[in-house]
Design a protein around this motif. Sequence first.
Motif, short mmCIF file in Angstrom:
data_model
loop_
_atom_site.label_atom_id
_atom_site.label_comp_id
_atom_site.label_asym_id
_atom_site.label_seq_id
_atom_site.Cartn_x
_atom_site.Cartn_y
_atom_site.Cartn_z
N UNK A 196 -17.85 154.16 12.87
CA UNK A 196 -17.35 154.34 11.52
C UNK A 196 -15.83 154.52 11.54
N UNK A 197 -15.15 153.84 10.62
CA UNK A 197 -13.73 154.06 10.37
C UNK A 197 -13.58 154.65 8.97
N UNK A 204 1.29 155.04 6.09
CA UNK A 204 2.41 154.56 5.29
C UNK A 204 2.46 153.03 5.41
N UNK A 205 2.06 152.30 4.37
CA UNK A 205 2.07 150.83 4.45
C UNK A 205 3.48 150.28 4.29
N UNK A 206 3.64 149.02 4.67
CA UNK A 206 4.90 148.32 4.40
C UNK A 206 4.97 147.98 2.91
N UNK A 207 6.18 147.65 2.46
CA UNK A 207 6.39 147.36 1.05
C UNK A 207 6.14 145.89 0.70
N UNK A 208 6.29 144.97 1.68
CA UNK A 208 6.18 143.55 1.37
C UNK A 208 4.75 143.19 0.97
N UNK A 209 4.58 142.16 0.16
CA UNK A 209 3.22 141.70 -0.18
C UNK A 209 2.44 141.31 1.07
N UNK A 210 1.14 141.52 1.04
CA UNK A 210 0.28 141.15 2.16
C UNK A 210 0.39 139.65 2.42
N UNK A 211 0.51 139.30 3.71
CA UNK A 211 0.64 137.89 4.12
C UNK A 211 0.01 137.78 5.50
N UNK A 212 -1.28 137.44 5.55
CA UNK A 212 -1.98 137.47 6.83
C UNK A 212 -2.03 138.91 7.33
N UNK A 213 -1.69 139.12 8.59
CA UNK A 213 -1.66 140.47 9.13
C UNK A 213 -0.41 141.22 8.80
N UNK A 214 0.57 140.58 8.18
CA UNK A 214 1.85 141.22 7.88
C UNK A 214 1.86 141.76 6.45
N UNK A 215 2.97 142.44 6.12
CA UNK A 215 3.11 142.99 4.79
C UNK A 215 2.22 144.21 4.57
N UNK A 216 1.92 144.48 3.32
CA UNK A 216 1.20 145.70 2.96
C UNK A 216 -0.26 145.63 3.39
N UNK A 217 -0.67 146.60 4.20
CA UNK A 217 -2.07 146.75 4.58
C UNK A 217 -2.69 147.81 3.68
N UNK A 218 -3.80 147.47 3.07
CA UNK A 218 -4.42 148.37 2.12
C UNK A 218 -5.37 149.35 2.78
N UNK A 219 -5.97 150.17 1.94
CA UNK A 219 -7.04 151.10 2.34
C UNK A 219 -8.13 151.02 1.28
N UNK A 220 -8.55 149.79 0.98
CA UNK A 220 -9.45 149.59 -0.14
C UNK A 220 -10.83 150.19 0.10
N UNK A 221 -11.52 149.88 1.21
CA UNK A 221 -12.83 150.52 1.42
C UNK A 221 -12.65 152.00 1.80
N UNK A 222 -13.55 152.84 1.31
CA UNK A 222 -13.56 154.22 1.77
C UNK A 222 -13.94 154.28 3.25
N UNK A 223 -14.78 153.35 3.64
CA UNK A 223 -15.34 153.40 4.99
C UNK A 223 -15.65 151.98 5.46
N UNK A 224 -15.36 151.71 6.71
CA UNK A 224 -15.75 150.45 7.35
C UNK A 224 -16.68 150.81 8.50
N UNK A 225 -17.85 150.19 8.53
CA UNK A 225 -18.79 150.44 9.62
C UNK A 225 -18.97 149.16 10.44
#
Length: 506
Positions: A196-197, A204-225
Amino acid sequence: MKNCLSLVLAAALASAALPATANEVINVAIIGEPDTLDPMVSTKDVVSIVTQHVVETLYTFDSSWAVAPLLAEDLPTIADDGKTYDIKLREGISFSDGSAMDSADVVASLQRWLKVASRGKVVADKVKSVTAKGMYEIEIKMSSPYAPLLSLLAFSNSAAAIYPEEILPQGDGQIAEVVGTGPYKYGEHVPDQYLQLVRFDGFVPRDEPANGGSGKRGQVPDEIRFVPVPDPNTRVEGLLSGQFDFADSLPAESYDRVASSDKAKPVLLEPFGWPIWAINHKAGLLSNQKIRQALLTALPFDDMLFAAFGNDKFFKVDGAMYPQGWAWNTDAGTELYDQNDPDNAGELLEEAGYDGTPLRILTSRQYEFHYKMAEVAKQALEAAGFKVQMDVVDWATLGQRRDDPSLWDIYISHSPFLPEPALTDMWFASSRVGWSEPEKDKLADAFVSETDPEKRKAIFAELQKKNYEDVGFIKVGNFNALLGEAKSLEGVDPSPWPYFWNAAKK
């Protein structure tokens, strides 16, 4: 060793608590348990897929495979002679243990990477120093220009991962508790059931828009299994039933079933990569060049690929290390590919004085196409005069055994087509296969030292030719990878190493 790894995993996860509520859980079926949570010491995709959510690097790749900053503030300033890299670090970054990241952590992590990581070892003899130039800046000095350096620092596989200096062990020891700067941290681990993650609140994410693995990485799921499912057909059934939101590495023959499902859809990565027969040059039967040449001469690549994938929608018989359309594509040396000539192979074995010692092929059924290729190859090799011993183990055991040259002659793996050939460490004598040949070693050094793109292409063509002549390692062909995801899942970019920080269910 397996018990030790279990203890390390348990220790790494013991201090993290389950979230009070889990509003959105993404269930991901992977091919087996990661045998480590430290991506620095592993080249296995199953490790990279999981750990990239927790541990970060100075750089990463965007959607077009260009290097982009991650923990570094920006791309480095490189001296005119190509030997000095000044790298400014992002400020205000925390590790999931609560400590703040600074240059001391980065220097200590990179120094460990140069010692223990297979890709770090490739460049270690060319790195003169890694030093801090203040709290948020480091300097890397090279003995000579090294064109692939940023790609090596960006790769999540055998990663130049950044850890707190305090957790790094002395020498080659293992990290007791893996912590990183990524959007998630490790939660509960139930061996053989799930890893479980949970969100890291200090991320602290980056400010740039998400672009592949670069830019802002989200935390959308509460949990990843991440759920280890070694049997590929079980991964398919779990996806179709709705048990899994995403499933990695599905068999080609399941494509139509997934495509006709009302709950799931296929994800085809085309072209994806190439199956590899990694050859042991350090010890055993294949340290003899003639026997290696007999092996290459006997293998029926067309039959192997058809057995593995069943439909030419999923494969192409192609000896070039990179497919058409890639900058590195060349046909140099490919006249030696797909000879499928058991008589000539038998003559080479006779010239080599082959005494019937078994050729030990180390493989796993967790990637079913590896095993199917080996089964077909076994028949052809025996027809040419080889005695063949198939050692079929789980993927974690294969990962352990391949580090001991006394236990195998060939291990079967695969790789996506990587943006920089030097990311394939088998070109270099420092890799676990140990391929060292004077002319090849000179070419490899020239390839990484040259900075002119056109000259690098010409050198790579010579490297590919030498690989066929000396049989350094064997490319079986091109293949497309099949993954599957729930129709309700959004925000997962197609990738050889899928990431789920922006994933959500409709």
